[in-house]
Write a protein that holds these residues in place. Structure first.
Motif, mmCIF file in Angstrom:
data_model
loop_
_atom_site.group_PDB
_atom_site.id
_atom_site.type_symbol
_atom_site.label_atom_id
_atom_site.label_comp_id
_atom_site.label_asym_id
_atom_site.label_seq_id
_atom_site.Cartn_x
_atom_site.Cartn_y
_atom_site.Cartn_z
ATOM 1 N N VAL A 3 0.865 -1.177 0.000
ATOM 2 C CA VAL A 3 0.000 0.000 0.000
ATOM 3 C C VAL A 3 0.903 1.228 0.000
ATOM 4 O O VAL A 3 1.765 1.376 0.869
ATOM 5 C CB VAL A 3 -0.934 0.031 1.221
ATOM 6 C CG1 VAL A 3 -1.792 1.291 1.186
ATOM 7 C CG2 VAL A 3 -1.811 -1.205 1.262
ATOM 8 N N ALA B 257 0.789 5.164 0.388
ATOM 9 C CA ALA B 257 -0.207 6.087 0.952
ATOM 10 C C ALA B 257 0.444 7.387 1.423
ATOM 11 O O ALA B 257 1.618 7.408 1.821
ATOM 12 C CB ALA B 257 -0.936 5.419 2.114
ATOM 13 N N VAL C 296 -6.401 1.442 5.038
ATOM 14 C CA VAL C 296 -5.054 0.908 4.808
ATOM 15 C C VAL C 296 -4.834 -0.364 5.623
ATOM 16 O O VAL C 296 -4.328 -1.374 5.124
ATOM 17 C CB VAL C 296 -3.976 1.960 5.135
ATOM 18 C CG1 VAL C 296 -2.581 1.346 5.025
ATOM 19 C CG2 VAL C 296 -4.099 3.171 4.214
ATOM 20 N N ASP D 161 -6.635 -3.235 4.148
ATOM 21 C CA ASP D 161 -5.954 -3.727 2.944
ATOM 22 C C ASP D 161 -4.754 -4.602 3.309
ATOM 23 O O ASP D 161 -4.515 -5.638 2.678
ATOM 24 C CB ASP D 161 -5.491 -2.557 2.079
ATOM 25 C CG ASP D 161 -6.647 -1.812 1.444
ATOM 26 O OD1 ASP D 161 -7.724 -2.417 1.282
ATOM 27 O OD2 ASP D 161 -6.491 -0.620 1.119
ATOM 28 N N LEU E 28 3.444 -1.338 3.915
ATOM 29 C CA LEU E 28 2.982 0.043 3.763
ATOM 30 C C LEU E 28 4.196 0.917 3.481
ATOM 31 O O LEU E 28 5.191 0.867 4.216
ATOM 32 C CB LEU E 28 2.280 0.534 5.035
ATOM 33 C CG LEU E 28 2.013 2.051 5.099
ATOM 34 C CD1 LEU E 28 0.995 2.470 4.035
ATOM 35 C CD2 LEU E 28 1.541 2.471 6.493
ATOM 36 N N ILE F 217 -1.557 -0.996 -4.096
ATOM 37 C CA ILE F 217 -2.703 -0.113 -3.841
ATOM 38 C C ILE F 217 -2.159 1.288 -3.610
ATOM 39 O O ILE F 217 -1.333 1.493 -2.711
ATOM 40 C CB ILE F 217 -3.505 -0.571 -2.610
ATOM 41 C CG1 ILE F 217 -3.918 -2.046 -2.748
ATOM 42 C CG2 ILE F 217 -4.732 0.311 -2.413
ATOM 43 C CD1 ILE F 217 -4.565 -2.618 -1.501
ATOM 44 N N GLU G 235 -3.100 4.778 -2.386
ATOM 45 C CA GLU G 235 -4.109 5.550 -1.648
ATOM 46 C C GLU G 235 -3.525 6.919 -1.325
ATOM 47 O O GLU G 235 -3.113 7.191 -0.193
ATOM 48 C CB GLU G 235 -4.531 4.796 -0.379
ATOM 49 C CG GLU G 235 -5.130 3.423 -0.677
ATOM 50 C CD GLU G 235 -5.702 2.726 0.550
ATOM 51 O OE1 GLU G 235 -6.424 3.387 1.325
ATOM 52 O OE2 GLU G 235 -5.426 1.528 0.731
ATOM 53 N N PRO H 144 -9.973 -1.383 -3.137
ATOM 54 C CA PRO H 144 -9.135 -2.350 -2.415
ATOM 55 C C PRO H 144 -8.692 -3.493 -3.314
ATOM 56 O O PRO H 144 -9.277 -3.740 -4.379
ATOM 57 C CB PRO H 144 -10.068 -2.862 -1.317
ATOM 58 C CG PRO H 144 -11.426 -2.776 -1.937
ATOM 59 C CD PRO H 144 -11.399 -1.532 -2.803
ATOM 60 N N GLU H 145 -7.678 -4.205 -2.887
ATOM 61 C CA GLU H 145 -7.205 -5.390 -3.604
ATOM 62 C C GLU H 145 -8.321 -6.414 -3.781
ATOM 63 O O GLU H 145 -8.370 -7.134 -4.779
ATOM 64 C CB GLU H 145 -6.042 -6.023 -2.840
ATOM 65 C CG GLU H 145 -5.513 -7.301 -3.436
ATOM 66 C CD GLU H 145 -4.714 -8.119 -2.447
ATOM 67 O OE1 GLU H 145 -4.756 -9.360 -2.548
ATOM 68 O OE2 GLU H 145 -4.049 -7.537 -1.568
#
Length: 427
Positions: free
Chosen positions: A237, A239, A248, A251, A266, A325, A327, A351-352
């Motif tokens: 992710v 972000a 998050v 996810d 992340l 992802i 975000e 989302p995934e």
């Protein structure tokens, strides 16, 4: 989860290490299984069902009666969801149909390609801890659109000799030709070489545990094609401060619950988000049925703070995630900078899970950094492209002498002569 704050470039390789499947160490065991299947066919498969699946089977083939029984057991709600997913997957993959164009490379020389479906394909659907009926749709639907004549599915039975009804329903819905109660490395061997019941196929698709992965690697050395190299599933992710930490965390956990060797990462420019996501992961973890699996997976997972989005994108492309992802506020701009990823999910509401199930894209994707060189499964995965060429007299007159010169300089006289005799006839 491990927390990193502004790691140096030199640390990236260590931080981005994935859980490793030591498939090489399993090769001897898996080779023994495959060789027994080659030698003894169905007899070996029935013995392995007893040994590994703890079930005594009288037949490997799923019957019409079992298919009807499964249809009755699947809820209307799930059937409706599967129909929606099927429509979207069909729409997306049908748009990938190849249209070959004839190209005149020079006067009198025409070349073109034709797409031809792989006649026989094998799909492996794991049993394991979750019934992956979504993978049935992801593999069988593009195979059907491509025009594969025979679509064979293998999946392990439970201790009662049954296949999960949703897997059977999805297989019927997507157009699978034959379904067999076989799991593990022995299923890969059966599809690679054929048995009395199970046809030999030309290409094998689908995920699986380390034994299945090792078996696919072995049979692909010279006997059958496979979809792609495989490793544990993963998500990154990316972000910024605009991301919702609840989203998050959800996810990251949706990936972590896949398996104990999954990885969730992340990468963020916001220290506050990094802290909030850590809290949210712990909070949401408590509500998961697969908490034990997710907890183990999170030991492989990282929360990485970087100084800016430029660095975040360099880190992302170095990692080459299976799922990415984004975000962030400017997610469309960042999407243009992605060079290495299996599938990308854009914005705060994507989302995934959408790609895993029903948006239309395929969820069979390159893992373990293979996204640097491999694509995910698509319609192209189920076809081969054959090239054609036709040379007219005027083309031979112009092109022939150049071919003669090239062949002579490679000292391949027969190649040169194949042109020379034709030029002599023309003259």
């Amino acid at each position: 989860m491990e927390i990193y704050k502004n790691p140096s470039r030199e640390q990236w390789a260590e931080i981005l290490k994935r859980p490793v499947l030591e498939t090489e160490s399993l090769f001897d065991t898996v080779r023994t299984i495959i060789n027994k299947v080659k030698a003894d066919g169905d007899k070996a498969l029935l013995e392995y069902a007893s040994t590994f699946d703890k079930v005594e089977l009288s037949s490997l083939t799923v019957t019409e009666a079992e298919l009807k029984e499964a249809d009755a057991k699947v809820s209307i709600e799930l059937k409706s969801a599967l129909y929606m997913a099927k429509r979207n997957i069909e729409t997306f993959h049908a748009a990938q149909r190849f249209e070959g164009k004839k190209v005149e490379t020079m006067d009198g020389v025409t070349c073109w390609q034709k797409a031809v479906a792989i006649e026989k394909v094998g799909l492996y659907i794991p049993g394991g801890t979750a019934p992956l009926f979504s993978t049935v749709l992801m593999l069988a639907i593009p195979a059907k659109i491509a025009g594969c004549k025979e679509i064979v599915l293998c999946t392990p039975p439970d201790k009662q000799g049954k296949i999960h009804p949703a897997i059977l329903f999805a297989a019927q819905l997507a157009g699978v030709s034959k379904i067999f109660k076989v799991g593990g490395a022995q299923a890969i061997g059966a599809m690679a070489y054929g048995t009395e019941s199970i046809p030999k196929v030309y290409k094998i698709f689908g995920p699986g545990n380390q034994y299945v992965t090792a078996a696919k690697q072995l049979v692909s050395l010279r006997d059958v094609a496979i979809d792609m190299p495989a490793g544990p599933s993963e998500v990154e992710v990316l972000a910024d401060e605009t991301a919702n930490p609840v989203f998050v965390a959800a996810d990251l956990l949706s990936q972590a619950e896949h398996g104990v060797d999954s990885q969730a990462i992340l990468v963020t420019t916001s220290e506050k988000l990094q802290k909030d996501v850590m809290y949210e992961v712990e909070r949401q973890l408590g509500y998961l049925k697969r908490r034990d699996i997710a907890e183990k997976s999170l030991k492989n997972s990282k929360l990485i703070l970087v100084k800016d989005m430029e660095e975040a994108m360099r880190l992302t492309n170095a990692y080459a995630p299976e799922h990415l992802i984004i975000e962030t506020k400017d997610y469309m701009e960042l999407a243009q900078q992605v060079t290495n990823a299996g599938s990308v999910f854009l914005g705060h509401l994507t989302p995934e899970s959408a790609g895993d199930y029903a948006s239309g894209t395929n969820h069979t994707l390159p893992t373990n950094g293979y996204a640097k060189a491999y694509s995910g499964v698509s319609l192209d995965s189920f076809i081969k492209k054959i090239t054609f060429q036709e040379i007219q007299p005027q083309g031979l007159a112009i092109l022939g002498p150049a071919i003669e010169v090239m062949a002579a300089n490679e000292e391949l006289d027969a190649h040169k002569n194949a042109i020379t005799v034709r030029l002599e006839v023309r003259s």
